[in-house]
Each structure stands twice: as structure tokens, then as C-alpha cells.
Design a protein around this motif. Structure first.
Motif, PDB file in Angstrom:
ATOM      1  N   PRO A   4       0.830  -1.208   0.000  1.00  0.00           N
ATOM      2  CA  PRO A   4       0.000   0.000   0.000  1.00  0.00           C
ATOM      3  C   PRO A   4       0.868   1.262   0.000  1.00  0.00           C
ATOM      4  CG  PRO A   4      -0.692  -1.504   1.736  1.00  0.00           C
ATOM      5  CD  PRO A   4       0.582  -2.032   1.170  1.00  0.00           C
ATOM      6  N   ARG A   5       0.414   2.267  -0.720  1.00  0.00           N
ATOM      7  CA  ARG A   5       1.147   3.527  -0.777  1.00  0.00           C
ATOM      8  C   ARG A   5       0.780   4.385   0.419  1.00  0.00           C
ATOM      9  NH1 ARG A   5      -0.301   5.713  -6.592  1.00  0.00           N
ATOM     10  NH2 ARG A   5       0.795   7.520  -5.821  1.00  0.00           N
ATOM     11  N   ASN A   6       1.776   5.034   0.994  1.00  0.00           N
ATOM     12  CA  ASN A   6       1.556   5.961   2.100  1.00  0.00           C
ATOM     13  C   ASN A   6       1.761   7.376   1.592  1.00  0.00           C
ATOM     14  OD1 ASN A   6       1.067   4.008   4.112  1.00  0.00           O
ATOM     15  ND2 ASN A   6       3.257   3.600   4.243  1.00  0.00           N
ATOM     16  N   PHE A   7       0.808   8.257   1.863  1.00  0.00           N
ATOM     17  CA  PHE A   7       0.876   9.624   1.387  1.00  0.00           C
ATOM     18  C   PHE A   7       1.075  10.566   2.565  1.00  0.00           C
ATOM     19  CE2 PHE A   7      -1.923   7.309  -1.541  1.00  0.00           C
ATOM     20  CZ  PHE A   7      -1.227   7.495  -2.724  1.00  0.00           C
ATOM     21  N   THR A   8       1.898  11.581   2.362  1.00  0.00           N
ATOM     22  CA  THR A   8       2.116  12.567   3.413  1.00  0.00           C
ATOM     23  C   THR A   8       0.906  13.479   3.504  1.00  0.00           C
ATOM     24  OG1 THR A   8       3.120  14.191   1.935  1.00  0.00           O
ATOM     25  CG2 THR A   8       4.605  12.573   2.947  1.00  0.00           C
ATOM     26  N   ASP A   9       0.768  14.132   4.653  1.00  0.00           N
ATOM     27  CA  ASP A   9      -0.324  15.088   4.834  1.00  0.00           C
ATOM     28  C   ASP A   9      -0.204  16.242   3.850  1.00  0.00           C
ATOM     29  OD1 ASP A   9      -1.383  13.528   6.848  1.00  0.00           O
ATOM     30  OD2 ASP A   9      -0.441  14.684   8.455  1.00  0.00           O
ATOM     31  N   GLN A  10       1.019  16.625   3.533  1.00  0.00           N
ATOM     32  CA  GLN A  10       1.227  17.712   2.576  1.00  0.00           C
ATOM     33  C   GLN A  10       0.715  17.329   1.191  1.00  0.00           C
ATOM     34  OE1 GLN A  10       5.439  18.321   2.946  1.00  0.00           O
ATOM     35  NE2 GLN A  10       5.157  20.129   4.252  1.00  0.00           N
ATOM     36  N   PHE A  11       0.978  16.107   0.774  1.00  0.00           N
ATOM     37  CA  PHE A  11       0.518  15.640  -0.530  1.00  0.00           C
ATOM     38  C   PHE A  11      -1.009  15.599  -0.569  1.00  0.00           C
ATOM     39  CE2 PHE A  11      -0.756  12.201  -3.426  1.00  0.00           C
ATOM     40  CZ  PHE A  11      -0.204  12.683  -4.600  1.00  0.00           C
ATOM     41  N   LYS A  12      -1.619  15.084   0.508  1.00  0.00           N
ATOM     42  CA  LYS A  12      -3.077  15.015   0.582  1.00  0.00           C
ATOM     43  C   LYS A  12      -3.681  16.411   0.499  1.00  0.00           C
ATOM     44  CE  LYS A  12      -3.099  10.908   3.514  1.00  0.00           C
ATOM     45  NZ  LYS A  12      -3.478  10.401   4.842  1.00  0.00           N
ATOM     46  N   ALA A  13      -3.085  17.361   1.208  1.00  0.00           N
ATOM     47  CA  ALA A  13      -3.579  18.735   1.193  1.00  0.00           C
ATOM     48  C   ALA A  13      -3.433  19.350  -0.196  1.00  0.00           C
ATOM     49  CB  ALA A  13      -2.830  19.570   2.221  1.00  0.00           C
ATOM     50  N   LYS A  14      -2.333  19.065  -0.852  1.00  0.00           N
ATOM     51  CA  LYS A  14      -2.097  19.588  -2.202  1.00  0.00           C
ATOM     52  C   LYS A  14      -3.174  19.095  -3.162  1.00  0.00           C
ATOM     53  CE  LYS A  14       1.286  19.249  -5.945  1.00  0.00           C
ATOM     54  NZ  LYS A  14       2.572  18.694  -6.349  1.00  0.00           N
ATOM     55  N   VAL A  15      -3.465  17.804  -3.116  1.00  0.00           N
ATOM     56  CA  VAL A  15      -4.487  17.228  -3.988  1.00  0.00           C
ATOM     57  C   VAL A  15      -5.861  17.793  -3.646  1.00  0.00           C
ATOM     58  CG1 VAL A  15      -5.644  15.074  -4.646  1.00  0.00           C
ATOM     59  CG2 VAL A  15      -3.160  15.131  -4.411  1.00  0.00           C
ATOM     60  N   ALA A  16      -6.166  17.889  -2.357  1.00  0.00           N
ATOM     61  CA  ALA A  16      -7.467  18.413  -1.932  1.00  0.00           C
ATOM     62  C   ALA A  16      -7.651  19.862  -2.378  1.00  0.00           C
ATOM     63  CB  ALA A  16      -7.601  18.306  -0.412  1.00  0.00           C
ATOM     64  N   LEU A  17      -6.617  20.676  -2.253  1.00  0.00           N
ATOM     65  CA  LEU A  17      -6.721  22.072  -2.665  1.00  0.00           C
ATOM     66  C   LEU A  17      -6.899  22.198  -4.175  1.00  0.00           C
ATOM     67  CD1 LEU A  17      -4.102  23.795  -0.356  1.00  0.00           C
ATOM     68  CD2 LEU A  17      -6.579  24.002  -0.278  1.00  0.00           C
ATOM     69  N   GLU A  18      -6.223  21.357  -4.924  1.00  0.00           N
ATOM     70  CA  GLU A  18      -6.416  21.359  -6.381  1.00  0.00           C
ATOM     71  C   GLU A  18      -7.866  21.023  -6.715  1.00  0.00           C
ATOM     72  OE1 GLU A  18      -3.722  19.368  -9.111  1.00  0.00           O
ATOM     73  OE2 GLU A  18      -2.160  19.454  -7.574  1.00  0.00           O
ATOM     74  N   ALA A  19      -8.430  20.051  -6.000  1.00  0.00           N
ATOM     75  CA  ALA A  19      -9.813  19.647  -6.254  1.00  0.00           C
ATOM     76  C   ALA A  19     -10.790  20.748  -5.848  1.00  0.00           C
ATOM     77  CB  ALA A  19     -10.121  18.355  -5.504  1.00  0.00           C
ATOM     78  N   LEU A  20     -10.494  21.439  -4.766  1.00  0.00           N
ATOM     79  CA  LEU A  20     -11.372  22.522  -4.306  1.00  0.00           C
ATOM     80  C   LEU A  20     -11.309  23.734  -5.220  1.00  0.00           C
ATOM     81  CD1 LEU A  20     -10.700  22.350  -0.473  1.00  0.00           C
ATOM     82  CD2 LEU A  20     -12.831  21.808  -1.650  1.00  0.00           C
ATOM     83  N   ARG A  21     -10.166  23.955  -5.827  1.00  0.00           N
ATOM     84  CA  ARG A  21      -9.973  25.106  -6.706  1.00  0.00           C
ATOM     85  C   ARG A  21     -10.946  25.057  -7.881  1.00  0.00           C
ATOM     86  NH1 ARG A  21      -4.405  24.722  -7.673  1.00  0.00           N
ATOM     87  NH2 ARG A  21      -4.060  25.243  -5.512  1.00  0.00           N
ATOM     88  N   GLY A  22     -11.204  23.870  -8.405  1.00  0.00           N
ATOM     89  CA  GLY A  22     -12.184  23.699  -9.461  1.00  0.00           C
ATOM     90  C   GLY A  22     -11.684  23.963 -10.862  1.00  0.00           C
ATOM     91  N   ASP A  23     -10.373  24.156 -11.050  1.00  0.00           N
ATOM     92  CA  ASP A  23      -9.831  24.380 -12.392  1.00  0.00           C
ATOM     93  C   ASP A  23      -9.919  23.126 -13.248  1.00  0.00           C
ATOM     94  OD1 ASP A  23      -9.173  26.936 -11.577  1.00  0.00           O
ATOM     95  OD2 ASP A  23      -7.091  26.416 -11.106  1.00  0.00           O
ATOM     96  N   LYS A  24      -9.749  21.976 -12.615  1.00  0.00           N
ATOM     97  CA  LYS A  24      -9.784  20.687 -13.298  1.00  0.00           C
ATOM     98  C   LYS A  24     -10.781  19.788 -12.586  1.00  0.00           C
ATOM     99  CE  LYS A  24      -4.929  20.780 -14.673  1.00  0.00           C
ATOM    100  NZ  LYS A  24      -3.641  20.091 -14.571  1.00  0.00           N
TER     101      LYS A  24
END
Length: 53
Positions: A4-24
Motif C-alpha cells: 500500500p502507498r503511504n501519502f504525506t499530509d502535505q501531498f493530501k492537502a495539495k491534492v485536496a486544494l487542487e480539487a477545491l480550486r475547481g480548475d480541473k
């Protein structure tokens, strides 16, 4: 069986912010970061829930 892949909190936040931004779309963001779409949606939902608390 793959490890299983382990993701850092920073990576999770980066992905979440990209999703919230709504550009893609979440699907585009998930593909960019090689994630399952549901994982990106979960992190986005968690970011929304935490911001309301």
C-alpha cells in the motif's frame, strides 16, 4: 501483492486544494497524481469537513 502507498499530509492537502480550486475535474487531478478518483474525492471531502469545524 503490491505494498500500500503511504501519502504525506502535505501531498493530501495539495491534492485536496487542487480539487477545491475547481480548475480541473477530480478525475483529471487523480490521473495527474496517479490516484484512484475516490481517493481524491475523499481527501477533498475531508478538507471541506475540517474547514467547517
Amino acid at each position: 501483492m503490491a505494498k500500500p502507498r503511504n501519502f504525506t499530509d502535505q501531498f493530501k492537502a495539495k491534492v485536496a486544494l487542487e480539487a477545491l480550486r475547481g480548475d480541473k475535474t477530480v478525475q483529471e487531478i487523480a490521473a495527474k497524481h496517479q490516484l484512484h478518483t475516490n481517493q481524491a474525492k475523499t481527501w477533498r471531502r475531508q478538507a471541506i469537513d475540517r474547514s467547517r469545524s
